[in-house]
Design an enzyme around this catalytic site. Sequence first.
Site, PDB file in Angstrom:
ATOM      1  N   ARG A 104      67.229 -68.610  -6.320  1.00 51.44           N
ATOM      2  CA  ARG A 104      66.829 -67.702  -5.249  1.00 51.44           C
ATOM      3  C   ARG A 104      66.239 -66.420  -5.832  1.00 51.44           C
ATOM      4  NH1 ARG A 104      71.219 -66.327  -1.083  1.00 51.44           N
ATOM      5  NH2 ARG A 104      69.387 -65.493  -0.005  1.00 51.44           N
TER       6      ARG A 104
ATOM      7  N   CYS B 264      72.407 -58.270  -3.191  1.00 50.76           N
ATOM      8  CA  CYS B 264      72.451 -59.738  -3.108  1.00 50.76           C
ATOM      9  C   CYS B 264      71.538 -60.148  -1.961  1.00 50.76           C
ATOM     10  CB  CYS B 264      73.886 -60.227  -2.914  1.00 50.76           C
ATOM     11  SG  CYS B 264      74.701 -59.516  -1.462  1.00 50.76           S
TER      12      CYS B 264
END
Length: 283
Positions: A183, A240
């Site tokens: 990611r 995050c």
Amino acid sequence: MHTTLIDATTLSRHLDDPDWVILDCRHDLMNPNAGSDGFAIGHIAGAQFANVDTDLSGAKIGPDGKFQGRHPLPGRAALIDTLRGWGINDDTQVVAYDAHGGMFAARVWWLLRWVGHPAVAVLDGGLVAWQSQGLPMVTHAERRTPGAIAEHASLVATVSAEDVVANLQSQARTVVDARAADRYRGENETIDPVGGHIPGAKNRFFKDNLSVDGRFKNAEELKADFAPLFDSAAKAIMQCGSGVTACHNLLALEIAGLPGAALYPGSWSEWVADPARPVATGA
């Protein structure tokens, strides 16, 4: 007072302690009902359920009409009301757990510190560690007398999207991304509309804080792991996908004796909501 981690054996000795509150934070980003369903099937005796989407997060759209991320911080007053509803007082020892290596329990740990409550710890090894010892599980929900916790000076720091944008030029701080490497590189994005990372950000997958048994690594191991990322934790920003798992890195830093890093609460989900903000891909 337990301020970072607690083991299952120690927690089991306090199940009937009126000055302890246990919070079950199980969640699934792809299935919002997974946590409450799991709680209904069985949970640690005396635990109450903390919903990541509602109890531990605020409105996705801010007063200015802008998207604040998938899990923006709740209002401080609203959070205090929620904590009181769980029976938390100023002298309460809070213990949070999940079944995901502390992925969501760390959010509770950080939020309590955000409102100035230091007596909060994460169950090391989570529900797996508890069940592996055959400790008691129940299905009925706990009801506690409302508490009277008050808001105190915050024990943690935050930065805004504007702060992170400014940091692109100043490079005064190091941004650390807690998402999985694919990611971060922009190779696999199933949650947010755009993949990649904030330019200049370094990658520290939150699961790398754990040993093979699902418990946190010791302080020396964690300190060595973080050493290549920055010179000073006080000059680091943790982020995050939506400000949840970044708290896992913040907890790991606290265990390592490296306090002072800030949280970017909106994180990647807020960052990419504005196409004017730059995106980097690759390693």
